[in-house]
Design a protein around this motif. Structure first.
Motif, mmCIF file in Angstrom:
data_model
loop_
_atom_site.group_PDB
_atom_site.id
_atom_site.type_symbol
_atom_site.label_atom_id
_atom_site.label_comp_id
_atom_site.label_asym_id
_atom_site.label_seq_id
_atom_site.Cartn_x
_atom_site.Cartn_y
_atom_site.Cartn_z
ATOM 1 N N VAL A 291 0.881 -1.171 0.000
ATOM 2 C CA VAL A 291 0.000 0.000 0.000
ATOM 3 C C VAL A 291 0.915 1.215 0.000
ATOM 4 C CG1 VAL A 291 -1.567 1.336 1.454
ATOM 5 C CG2 VAL A 291 -1.883 -1.115 1.200
ATOM 6 N N ILE A 292 0.646 2.202 -0.837
ATOM 7 C CA ILE A 292 1.517 3.384 -0.865
ATOM 8 C C ILE A 292 0.730 4.637 -0.499
ATOM 9 C CG2 ILE A 292 3.148 2.450 -2.533
ATOM 10 C CD1 ILE A 292 1.800 3.947 -4.701
ATOM 11 N N GLU A 293 1.426 5.558 0.132
ATOM 12 C CA GLU A 293 0.833 6.834 0.550
ATOM 13 C C GLU A 293 1.489 7.919 -0.285
ATOM 14 O OE1 GLU A 293 -0.447 6.950 4.300
ATOM 15 O OE2 GLU A 293 -1.600 8.644 3.538
ATOM 16 N N VAL A 294 0.717 8.681 -1.025
ATOM 17 C CA VAL A 294 1.285 9.720 -1.896
ATOM 18 C C VAL A 294 1.000 11.083 -1.278
ATOM 19 C CG1 VAL A 294 1.196 10.744 -4.199
ATOM 20 C CG2 VAL A 294 0.943 8.281 -3.918
ATOM 21 N N LEU A 295 2.077 11.727 -0.815
ATOM 22 C CA LEU A 295 1.906 13.069 -0.236
ATOM 23 C C LEU A 295 2.723 14.093 -0.996
ATOM 24 C CD1 LEU A 295 2.228 12.124 3.516
ATOM 25 C CD2 LEU A 295 0.171 12.950 2.387
ATOM 26 N N ALA A 296 3.757 13.592 -1.664
ATOM 27 C CA ALA A 296 4.658 14.485 -2.404
ATOM 28 C C ALA A 296 5.257 13.627 -3.512
ATOM 29 C CB ALA A 296 5.753 15.012 -1.492
ATOM 30 N N GLU A 297 6.150 14.206 -4.284
ATOM 31 C CA GLU A 297 6.740 13.441 -5.368
ATOM 32 C C GLU A 297 7.562 12.275 -4.798
ATOM 33 O OE1 GLU A 297 8.177 15.495 -8.742
ATOM 34 O OE2 GLU A 297 9.985 14.297 -8.829
ATOM 35 N N ILE A 298 7.402 11.114 -5.387
ATOM 36 C CA ILE A 298 8.149 9.936 -4.937
ATOM 37 C C ILE A 298 9.070 9.521 -6.079
ATOM 38 C CG2 ILE A 298 7.985 7.559 -4.135
ATOM 39 C CD1 ILE A 298 5.218 8.162 -3.101
ATOM 40 N N GLY A 299 10.364 9.587 -5.833
ATOM 41 C CA GLY A 299 11.309 9.282 -6.898
ATOM 42 C C GLY A 299 11.700 7.814 -6.938
ATOM 43 N N GLN A 300 11.793 7.199 -5.768
ATOM 44 C CA GLN A 300 12.276 5.813 -5.745
ATOM 45 C C GLN A 300 11.467 5.038 -4.728
ATOM 46 O OE1 GLN A 300 14.269 3.806 -7.253
ATOM 47 N NE2 GLN A 300 14.826 5.370 -8.745
ATOM 48 N N ILE A 301 10.488 4.298 -5.160
ATOM 49 C CA ILE A 301 9.762 3.468 -4.199
ATOM 50 C C ILE A 301 9.949 2.023 -4.618
ATOM 51 C CG2 ILE A 301 7.530 3.573 -5.418
ATOM 52 C CD1 ILE A 301 6.231 3.594 -2.636
ATOM 53 N N ALA A 302 10.127 1.145 -3.634
ATOM 54 C CA ALA A 302 10.315 -0.275 -3.945
ATOM 55 C C ALA A 302 9.006 -0.988 -3.658
ATOM 56 C CB ALA A 302 11.428 -0.847 -3.068
ATOM 57 N N LEU A 303 8.514 -1.711 -4.615
ATOM 58 C CA LEU A 303 7.273 -2.456 -4.421
ATOM 59 C C LEU A 303 7.576 -3.941 -4.496
ATOM 60 C CD1 LEU A 303 4.671 -0.434 -6.531
ATOM 61 C CD2 LEU A 303 5.136 -0.295 -4.096
ATOM 62 N N GLN A 304 7.067 -4.683 -3.507
ATOM 63 C CA GLN A 304 7.239 -6.128 -3.518
ATOM 64 C C GLN A 304 5.888 -6.789 -3.373
ATOM 65 O OE1 GLN A 304 9.041 -4.935 -0.438
ATOM 66 N NE2 GLN A 304 10.890 -4.408 -1.560
ATOM 67 N N PRO A 305 5.858 -8.030 -3.774
ATOM 68 C CA PRO A 305 4.567 -8.714 -3.623
ATOM 69 C C PRO A 305 4.282 -9.010 -2.154
ATOM 70 C CG PRO A 305 6.201 -10.164 -4.617
ATOM 71 C CD PRO A 305 6.846 -8.837 -4.482
ATOM 72 N N VAL A 306 3.008 -9.025 -1.858
ATOM 73 C CA VAL A 306 2.527 -9.343 -0.515
ATOM 74 C C VAL A 306 1.804 -10.672 -0.623
ATOM 75 C CG1 VAL A 306 0.811 -8.656 1.175
ATOM 76 C CG2 VAL A 306 2.309 -6.943 0.169
ATOM 77 N N GLU A 307 2.139 -11.593 0.259
ATOM 78 C CA GLU A 307 1.487 -12.901 0.139
ATOM 79 C C GLU A 307 0.014 -12.752 0.470
ATOM 80 O OE1 GLU A 307 3.031 -15.947 2.644
ATOM 81 O OE2 GLU A 307 1.426 -17.322 2.043
ATOM 82 N N PRO A 308 -0.845 -13.248 -0.380
ATOM 83 C CA PRO A 308 -2.268 -13.075 -0.116
ATOM 84 C C PRO A 308 -2.716 -13.889 1.090
ATOM 85 C CG PRO A 308 -1.927 -14.400 -2.082
ATOM 86 C CD PRO A 308 -0.582 -13.968 -1.635
ATOM 87 N N ALA A 309 -3.859 -13.520 1.625
ATOM 88 C CA ALA A 309 -4.432 -14.240 2.755
ATOM 89 C C ALA A 309 -5.609 -15.066 2.260
ATOM 90 C CB ALA A 309 -4.917 -13.245 3.811
ATOM 91 N N ALA A 310 -5.894 -16.124 2.988
ATOM 92 C CA ALA A 310 -7.092 -16.908 2.681
ATOM 93 C C ALA A 310 -7.844 -17.079 3.988
ATOM 94 C CB ALA A 310 -6.723 -18.261 2.102
#
Lengths: 499, 522
Positions: A291-310
């Motif tokens: 989940v990302i929060e955008v408040l200002a310019e983001i130059g380098q964000i790392a996104l990884q997968p999140v294991e889903p829940a069941a």
């Protein structure tokens, strides 16, 4: 008093609008008075519009009441009709003695009615000024207000626009809580959105709004994904969806080095997902990302997968009998959405997979059972809420069918103790909100109430919308009574009606 | 005239006041209000490349109205200044960044503020009318008569108050039409005809509102009265589909004296082809019928309401005709090729939105314009070489007045002759102004003895006052230089008489280039 008279011009006009007088219409006459209610006093409202509508809601004719609020319709079509009164700046609360804005009339065999009175309330007005960081007026900004509340979700928002002085005015509003949105095209060509929650009370309110100084409102978000396939042999893209607000999702493709870029993301919280399609096949895999929060310019964000829940498990009932099928809904408290499943009486199993980990509310979409709690390995978490971790979560959803009944009589002034006909009773608690209209003898009944602690109040005459928010009960003149409702209970209570 | 229409007028006042080294800024300046001189903040200044297509840099003026651009490579740039509530300024002259990039160009730009008209709409009982449709029409003088051009529109609020803004200086006629049907207020006022400020039934009797730059006229109150109104009902037939025109929409234009004013009410044609438009006062009207989208076929018919409803209005769409003819060249030099010239038919005195019909000139100087809806048009020919001009438009051997032709339904037009002359003269020169700073002017050439009633199009001077108007038919003319910022209607004969002191008479002979100095009218 005004009448629709069959003059030549009137004939042409009414022929145009389909209201052609016919033989046999002469014996129809509907009259009454239009009143205005202000701070408790009721007096005639001059020069209001009174309209006759078809059952489908199409306006057939409109006349104007006179200086004493009196109106008189003659020559009405022979059919089922609706009658309503209106005036710019007012809301219609009562029609012919009933709460609501329309009175139904059966004129299929001619009709002669007197005393078809209406009561109108002055509507609230929201006015304001929108300025930018330099205190310059923002013109041609779109302004939208939407009432917050369960019944209000089906109402259309009221809209307006700012003029060259940055001023706007939205009239005809009910009192209550509103979500205000202002949208403008900023000088750099981007759209900027401003939202604010405010309370609108009677009369005219003025609010000053400022577009944030310096901030453009929309930002560049760039970064890299890892942990999912991309590059040679794959077509991969990242999508972000707003968790708050009504902006649609945005998509960006992932480059060969795993990088992506969104040029213009309005400030807010977003859930990110990715999808990878193996080139040359129809194999597509979806992934949940952070989940990302955008408040200002983001130059380098790392996104990884999140294991889903069941969430897998069974339905159990503690009291009462399970119906043939019950619908259970898991709603994400973070705004990721909801899932529901129909669970049969015999099988009782459910299996939700592919959910985002987080907190969920578990509810039954049914009047026959309610969710008493969720049992996760020995511990019942707070009624109907569960935290799903990545991986498989085994749980038991415990429901009950032991609703209670609450009934009684609404009475008037303590001296007379007379029952008040057609009053409104509202019952609010943590487990539910209920509202019902009493009958002619003042009797009311809530047939299926989920056991718990509640506050209850009654009014002699009030529109249903005004009792939705418990906070406005006191303003409407009622001191709530607290009652405890036990499982399968029968609670009889006499209520004193607020005027 | 362009200065009163909604288009962004190029209103410029340049003062390139010399070079001053201002830190790193290469292009710097201040934006001021042209009427009050005060600095304007939050104005958006955009720098584009020479062809003005790609935005290179954009900045917003600060609290003192100043702006600056730095890091620019030598070359030529265009500057545009924009602020809501003001006329956008688009620089005509390019801004040149010199080879030595430490030089700075210092500019002051002035923006003319738009005005506004505020007021209240009440009815015969003194009650405010909410959701009334209010329109401001700019009075635009043409070669013949005047035209009403829609400048702004809005609705009155629950207190009957309306606000129309972003209006350039000019003369306006205010129209109030009843609220849209579908609301109780709309149903109650449905039979009320349109009213013009302060409460008269036609635009020619209306009190026009003269708005100066930045002026706000408040209390332009309109009282609607319970006048008699009638209905125009009828049917629309689609000739190409041989059936009722179910996709057609009917709009109505009120004719009153020299004016034509569009009314807001429209009617959708029913599946049986029928329509009805109500709330119309007695008078003359045009029904304009449009099929489908804005590029679809259009048709119009005249209807007069006397003292009763009109039940039998009939309009036929789909009767578009081809217009064909030939280009006739008079004394053409060697090697002139007409192929590639474009003939146009521009609608005359019709409501806005009526499409212009374009065609092409083929080999052998034949031209064809397809799909022309029946109406009256002015013929123009573009793509002509310098010095060439449309001398006359002949039909059946006779020249057509003002180069205008009427296209009738079911009557294709063939045999038109577009006579092109090649002896066009040029009028060039400079505008002389008593006051030192220049105000950009527009040059008007009014023909004294135009046999065809046709006038050359006006042009604007360069920022230094020089101009050159070429390809003008020989003859005698009166030349006027009018500042672009005034709202004077030079085509109005009364205005011409008043400005006779500033007029310059010229006689142009074939192919002559005449240099004149024209005084600037105030």
């Amino acid at each position: 008093m005004k009448r629709i008279l069959p003059t030549a011009a009137g004939l042409a006009w009414s022929a145009f609008f389909g209201l052609i007088p016919q033989p046999g219409w002469a014996n129809s006459s509907v009259q009454g008075v239009v009143y205005e209610s202000t701070s408790g006093a009721t007096r005639p409202l001059p020069l209001a519009f009174v309209s006759v509508l078809s059952p489908g809601g199409e306006i057939l004719a409109t006349i104007r009441a006179d200086g004493q609020g009196r109106y008189h319709f003659v020559n009405l079509p022979r059919s089922l009709l609706a009658l309503t009164a209106s005036k710019p700046g007012y809301l219609t609360r009562h029609a012919a003695g009933n709460a609501g804005s329309r009175a139904m009339l059966d004129c299929s065999n001619g009709c002669l009615q007197t005393g078809m009175d209406f009561v109108l309330w002055r509507a609230a007005v929201l006015a304001g000024v929108v300025l930018d960081a330099m205190q310059e007026p923002v013109s041609r900004a779109g302004v939208s207000v939407r009432r917050i509340g369960a019944a209000a979700s089906s109402e259309k928002p009221s809209t307006g626009a700012t003029d060259n002085r940055g001023r706007f005015r939205i009239a005809g509003l009910e009192t209550g809580s509103y979500s205000l949105t202002v949208q403008r095209r900023a000088p750099n060509g981007q759209d900027e959105v401003l939202t604010k929650t405010l309370k609108v009370s009677e009369g005219e309110q003025v609010v000053d709004l400022f577009f944030p100084p310096g901030s453009q409102g929309s930002f560049r978000v760039a970064g890299r994904v890892s942990g999912i396939p991309f590059g040679a042999g794959y077509r991969t893209w990242v999508a972000i969806r707003a968790l708050s607000g009504s902006l649609r999702g945005l998509q960006a493709s992932v480059g060969p080095d795993g990088s992506f870029q969104f040029d213009s993301v309005p400030a807010g919280r977003y859930s990110a997902d990715a999808a990878a399609v193996k080139l040359g096949t129809v194999e597509r895999t979806d992934y949940f990302l952070n989940v990302i929060e955008v408040l200002a310019e983001i130059g380098q964000i790392a996104l990884q997968p999140v294991e889903p829940a069941a969430a897998t498990g069974t339905l159990e009932i503690t009291a009462g009998a399970l119906p043939d099928s019950a619908v259970i809904r898991f709603t994400s408290k973070d705004g990721f959405g909801y899932r529901l499943a129909r669970i049969g009486k015999v099988n009782r199993k459910f299996d939700f997979s592919g959910l985002r980990p987080g907190a969920y509310r578990v509810e039954a979409d049914s009047t026959q059972v309610y969710v008493k709690g969720v049992n996760t390995g020995g511990k019942i978490q707070s009624p109907g809420e569960v935290i799903l971790s990545p991986g498989v979560n085994r749980l038991t959803v415990v429901v009950a069918a032991d609703h209670a009944r609450v009934f009684g009589v609404v009475r008037g002034a303590p001296e007379t103790h007379q029952p008040v006909p057609q009053g409104r009773v509202a019952l609010h608690g943590d487990r539910g909100k209920y509202s019902v209209q009493a009958d002619q003898a003042g009797r009311f009944l809530f047939g299926k109430v989920i056991p718990g602690e509640y506050r209850i109040c009654a009014w002699a005459n009030i529109a249903p919308e005004r009792v939705e928010e418990e906070t406005s009960w006191e303003q409407a003149g009622c001191q709530p009574k607290t009652i405890s409702i036990g499982p399968s209970g029968e609670v009889e209570i006499d209520l004193r009606a607020a005027p | 005239m362009k200065q009163l229409a909604l288009s962004t007028a190029a209103v410029v006042w340049w003062a390139v006041t010399g070079f001053a080294y201002q830190g790193q800024m290469q292009v710097a300046g201040t934006v001021r209000s042209a009427s009050t001189g005060e600095a304007l903040k939050s104005a958006v200044v955009t720098l584009t490349g020479r062809d003005a297509k790609q935005t290179l840099s954009r900045t917003t003026t600060g609290a003192d109205g100043s702006f600056g651009f730095s890091g620019l490579t030598p070359g030529q740039y265009q500057l545009t200044v924009w602020k809501p509530g003001y006329q956008t300024m688009q620089g005509n002259a390019p801004v040149t960044i010199l080879r030595d990039s430490t030089e700075t160009t210092n500019l002051t730009s002035s923006l003319w503020p738009n005005g506004a008209i505020y007021g209240q709409v009440t009815d015969w009982d003194g009650e405010p009318v909410s959701e009334a449709q209010v329109r401001a029409y700019a009075v635009v003088y043409q070669t013949v008569g005047a035209r009403l051009s829609l400048a702004a529109q809005g609705e009155s609020d629950d207190a009957g108050e309306y606000r129309l803004f972003d209006l350039p200086a000019g003369k306006y006629v205010l129209q109030v039409a009843p609220p849209r049907t579908g609301t109780p207020s709309g149903r109650f006022y449905a039979a009320t005809p349109a009213t013009y400020y302060p409460g008269v039934p036609g635009p020619s009797q209306a009190l026009s509102i003269e708005l100066n730059w930045g002026q706000e006229v408040t209390r332009a109150d309109v009282k609607i009265s319970r006048a008699q109104s009638f209905v125009i009902a009828g049917a629309v037939w689609d000739a190409s589909a041989e059936g009722p025109c179910t996709r057609c929409v009917v709009a109505v234009v009120q004719h009153d004296g020299p004016y034509r004013a569009g009314l807001p009410q429209t009617a959708r044609v029913s599946p049986a082809g029928a329509f009805a438009l109500g709330g119309l006062a007695p008078g003359d009207y045009s029904l304009v019928v449009r099929k489908g989208s804005s590029n679809g076929a259009v048709a119009q018919t005249h209807v007069t309401i006397r003292d009763r409803n009109v039940e039998d209005a009939r309009v036929m769409v789909g009767l578009q005709q081809p217009v064909t003819g030939q280009v006739v060249m008079e004394n053409a030099p060697e090697g002139i090729d007409a192929t590639g010239w474009t003939p146009h038919l521009s609608p005359v005195a019709l409501p806005e939105g009526w499409p212009r019909a374009d065609g092409k000139v083929e080999a052998g100087r034949q031209f064809t314009i397809e799909g022309v809806s029946p109406a009256r048009y002015r013929f123009e020919l573009s793509g002509l070489p310098p010095g060439a001009y449309l001398k006359a438009l002949r039909f059946g051997g006779q020249p057509l007045a003002s180069h205008e032709i009427t296209v009738l339904p079911e009557a294709p037009v063939s045999g038109l002759e577009a006579v092109v002359g090649f002896d066009g003269a040029t009028v060039a020169g400079k505008v002389r102004s008593e006051n030192a700073p220049f105000v950009q002017a527009r040059i008007f050439l009014i023909s004294q003895q135009s046999q065809t009633g046709w006038q050359p199009k006006p042009i604007e001077t360069a920022p230094d006052g020089s101009f050159s108007l070429g390809s003008v038919a020989p003859g005698s003319y009166t030349v006027y230089a009018i500042p672009v910022t005034t709202s004077l209607q030079i085509l109005d004969p009364a205005v011409q008489a008043a400005l006779s002191r500033y007029a310059k008479q010229v006689v142009l002979s074939s192919k002559e280039t005449l240099n004149v100095e024209v005084p600037l009218a105030p």
